[in-house]
Design a protein around this motif. Sequence first.
Motif, PDB file in Angstrom:
ATOM      1  N   PRO A  30       0.829  -1.210   0.000  1.00 31.54           N
ATOM      2  CA  PRO A  30       0.000   0.000   0.000  1.00 31.54           C
ATOM      3  C   PRO A  30       0.859   1.253   0.000  1.00 31.54           C
ATOM      4  O   PRO A  30       1.980   1.266   0.512  1.00 31.54           O
ATOM      5  N   GLN A  31       0.330   2.307  -0.597  1.00 34.05           N
ATOM      6  CA  GLN A  31       1.057   3.572  -0.620  1.00 34.05           C
ATOM      7  C   GLN A  31       1.111   4.164   0.787  1.00 34.05           C
ATOM      8  O   GLN A  31       0.161   4.055   1.557  1.00 34.05           O
ATOM      9  N   PRO A  32       2.234   4.791   1.130  1.00 32.15           N
ATOM     10  CA  PRO A  32       2.318   5.415   2.453  1.00 32.15           C
ATOM     11  C   PRO A  32       1.434   6.655   2.540  1.00 32.15           C
ATOM     12  O   PRO A  32       1.158   7.302   1.534  1.00 32.15           O
ATOM     13  N   LYS A  33       1.003   6.945   3.746  1.00 32.79           N
ATOM     14  CA  LYS A  33       0.275   8.179   4.024  1.00 32.79           C
ATOM     15  C   LYS A  33       1.056   8.954   5.072  1.00 32.79           C
ATOM     16  O   LYS A  33       1.525   8.388   6.053  1.00 32.79           O
ATOM     17  N   PHE A  34       1.208  10.255   4.839  1.00 30.92           N
ATOM     18  CA  PHE A  34       1.959  11.092   5.763  1.00 30.92           C
ATOM     19  C   PHE A  34       1.045  11.708   6.818  1.00 30.92           C
ATOM     20  O   PHE A  34      -0.135  11.970   6.566  1.00 30.92           O
ATOM     21  N   LYS A  35       1.610  11.946   7.981  1.00 28.00           N
ATOM     22  CA  LYS A  35       0.906  12.644   9.048  1.00 28.00           C
ATOM     23  C   LYS A  35       0.945  14.139   8.738  1.00 28.00           C
ATOM     24  O   LYS A  35       1.929  14.827   9.022  1.00 28.00           O
ATOM     25  N   LEU A  36      -0.125  14.626   8.150  1.00 27.32           N
ATOM     26  CA  LEU A  36      -0.137  16.007   7.668  1.00 27.32           C
ATOM     27  C   LEU A  36      -0.006  17.019   8.788  1.00 27.32           C
ATOM     28  O   LEU A  36       0.476  18.139   8.560  1.00 27.32           O
ATOM     29  N   ASP A  37      -0.408  16.667  10.004  1.00 29.88           N
ATOM     30  CA  ASP A  37      -0.323  17.621  11.100  1.00 29.88           C
ATOM     31  C   ASP A  37       1.133  17.918  11.487  1.00 29.88           C
ATOM     32  O   ASP A  37       1.400  18.900  12.187  1.00 29.88           O
ATOM     33  N   MET A  38       2.073  17.102  10.975  1.00 30.42           N
ATOM     34  CA  MET A  38       3.488  17.320  11.267  1.00 30.42           C
ATOM     35  C   MET A  38       4.170  18.151  10.181  1.00 30.42           C
ATOM     36  O   MET A  38       5.354  18.481  10.307  1.00 30.42           O
ATOM     37  N   ILE A  39       3.429  18.470   9.108  1.00 30.16           N
ATOM     38  CA  ILE A  39       4.024  19.145   7.954  1.00 30.16           C
ATOM     39  C   ILE A  39       3.341  20.484   7.741  1.00 30.16           C
ATOM     40  O   ILE A  39       2.109  20.547   7.619  1.00 30.16           O
ATOM     41  N   PRO A  40       4.092  21.581   7.666  1.00 29.34           N
ATOM     42  CA  PRO A  40       3.471  22.880   7.417  1.00 29.34           C
ATOM     43  C   PRO A  40       2.756  22.902   6.067  1.00 29.34           C
ATOM     44  O   PRO A  40       3.128  22.191   5.131  1.00 29.34           O
ATOM     45  N   GLU A  41       1.741  23.712   5.978  1.00 29.43           N
ATOM     46  CA  GLU A  41       0.950  23.823   4.758  1.00 29.43           C
ATOM     47  C   GLU A  41       1.838  24.153   3.554  1.00 29.43           C
ATOM     48  O   GLU A  41       1.629  23.613   2.451  1.00 29.43           O
ATOM     49  N   SER A  42       2.831  25.002   3.748  1.00 35.44           N
ATOM     50  CA  SER A  42       3.676  25.439   2.633  1.00 35.44           C
ATOM     51  C   SER A  42       4.562  24.316   2.081  1.00 35.44           C
ATOM     52  O   SER A  42       5.089  24.430   0.976  1.00 35.44           O
ATOM     53  N   GLU A  43       4.736  23.246   2.845  1.00 33.61           N
ATOM     54  CA  GLU A  43       5.610  22.157   2.420  1.00 33.61           C
ATOM     55  C   GLU A  43       4.848  20.912   1.975  1.00 33.61           C
ATOM     56  O   GLU A  43       5.470  19.947   1.521  1.00 33.61           O
ATOM     57  N   ARG A  44       3.538  20.947   2.082  1.00 33.74           N
ATOM     58  CA  ARG A  44       2.782  19.709   1.871  1.00 33.74           C
ATOM     59  C   ARG A  44       2.817  19.227   0.429  1.00 33.74           C
ATOM     60  O   ARG A  44       2.769  18.025   0.177  1.00 33.74           O
ATOM     61  N   ARG A  45       2.874  20.137  -0.531  1.00 35.06           N
ATOM     62  CA  ARG A  45       2.915  19.708  -1.928  1.00 35.06           C
ATOM     63  C   ARG A  45       4.184  18.925  -2.214  1.00 35.06           C
ATOM     64  O   ARG A  45       4.146  17.840  -2.795  1.00 35.06           O
ATOM     65  N   ASN A  46       5.336  19.452  -1.787  1.00 32.98           N
ATOM     66  CA  ASN A  46       6.594  18.739  -1.985  1.00 32.98           C
ATOM     67  C   ASN A  46       6.643  17.465  -1.149  1.00 32.98           C
ATOM     68  O   ASN A  46       7.204  16.452  -1.588  1.00 32.98           O
ATOM     69  N   ALA A  47       6.058  17.513   0.041  1.00 34.32           N
ATOM     70  CA  ALA A  47       6.013  16.309   0.873  1.00 34.32           C
ATOM     71  C   ALA A  47       5.195  15.222   0.193  1.00 34.32           C
ATOM     72  O   ALA A  47       5.527  14.029   0.272  1.00 34.32           O
ATOM     73  N   ASP A  48       4.123  15.620  -0.495  1.00 37.30           N
ATOM     74  CA  ASP A  48       3.300  14.637  -1.186  1.00 37.30           C
ATOM     75  C   ASP A  48       4.054  14.019  -2.367  1.00 37.30           C
ATOM     76  O   ASP A  48       3.885  12.835  -2.668  1.00 37.30           O
TER      77      ASP A  48
END
Length: 251
Positions: free
Chosen positions: A11-29
Motif C-alpha cells: 500500500p502507498q504510504p500516508k503522511f501525518k499532515l499535522d506534522m508538515i506545514p501547509e507550505s511544504e505539503r505539496r513537496n512532501a506529497d
Amino acid sequence: MTVPRMLQLRPQPKFKLDMIPESERRNADIIRMNIAQLHTRATDFWTGKALFDSLNRQRGLTYQLWQVVSARDCMMSIYHFGRTIEGIDLSLGQCRSLRGIIDATAKRDARKRFEKSFPSYIKIRHALAHSAERTHTEANTKRHSKKGPIDRAGLGPEGMAKVFGPATMAAAAGIEIMMDGLLGHRFTTTWEGEVVECDINDASGKILDEIVDAFWGAFSPVIVPAPTPPPTKEPSVPPAPPTSDKSDRQS
C-alpha cells in the motif's frame, strides 16, 4: 503457497499532515508518491526478471533475442529506481520540517547502498537510450568502443596473457568492441570506452527491496502506521444442551 515477488503489492504510504506545514505539503506529497514508486520500480525489475528467467529456459535464437529485450527492461527499471531516489532528495530540499523529522542517516545510507550496488546504472541507461548514436560517426565509434582484450574473469593483464598467449593478446588489442549482450545473467554493454555490466538475478532484486524497506524506515516517523487488524477469535461454540437422566424422568 508463496506469491511471486512481481505479484506482491504494497500500500502507498500516508503522511501525518499535522506534522508538515501547509507550505511544504505539496513537496512532501511528491516525496510520499516517490517512496511508493520505489516499490513499483523494484516490482518492474522482478517482472522483467521473471520473463528473463522464463526465456532462459527456452532454446533457439528467437528466445535469446527476446531475452535481451527483457534484460534491457530490467536495466531501465534499475535506472528509474535510482532517479526516483534522486527525486526524493530533490523534493526533500524543499521540506525543511521533514528533514528534521526523518532518519536522514538511514536515508543517506540507503542511497549509498544503491549507488554502490549498481554503479553503472546511468551509463547503462545512456548506452541503451543512445545506442545508435554510438556509431553515428567514426569519432563516436572510437569514443564508445572498448579495445580488446576484455578481462571478463578478473584475471588481470598477466593472467590473461598466460591464458590466451602474447599473439592473441596483441591481435585483440587493436580490435574495437561494442556490444549489448548477455553473459549468463549479466547484461553487458559499452559506453565512453568502458564495459559496463549489471546482474539480473535474485540478489539484485533483493537489494532493491531492502532499499525500499530502508526508505520506509527512514520516513517512518511521518508515515501513518498501517492499521492493526483485529485479533482473530475462535468461533464461540454454543453450550451443549443439558442431558437428562431417564431415571429422573421416570421418578
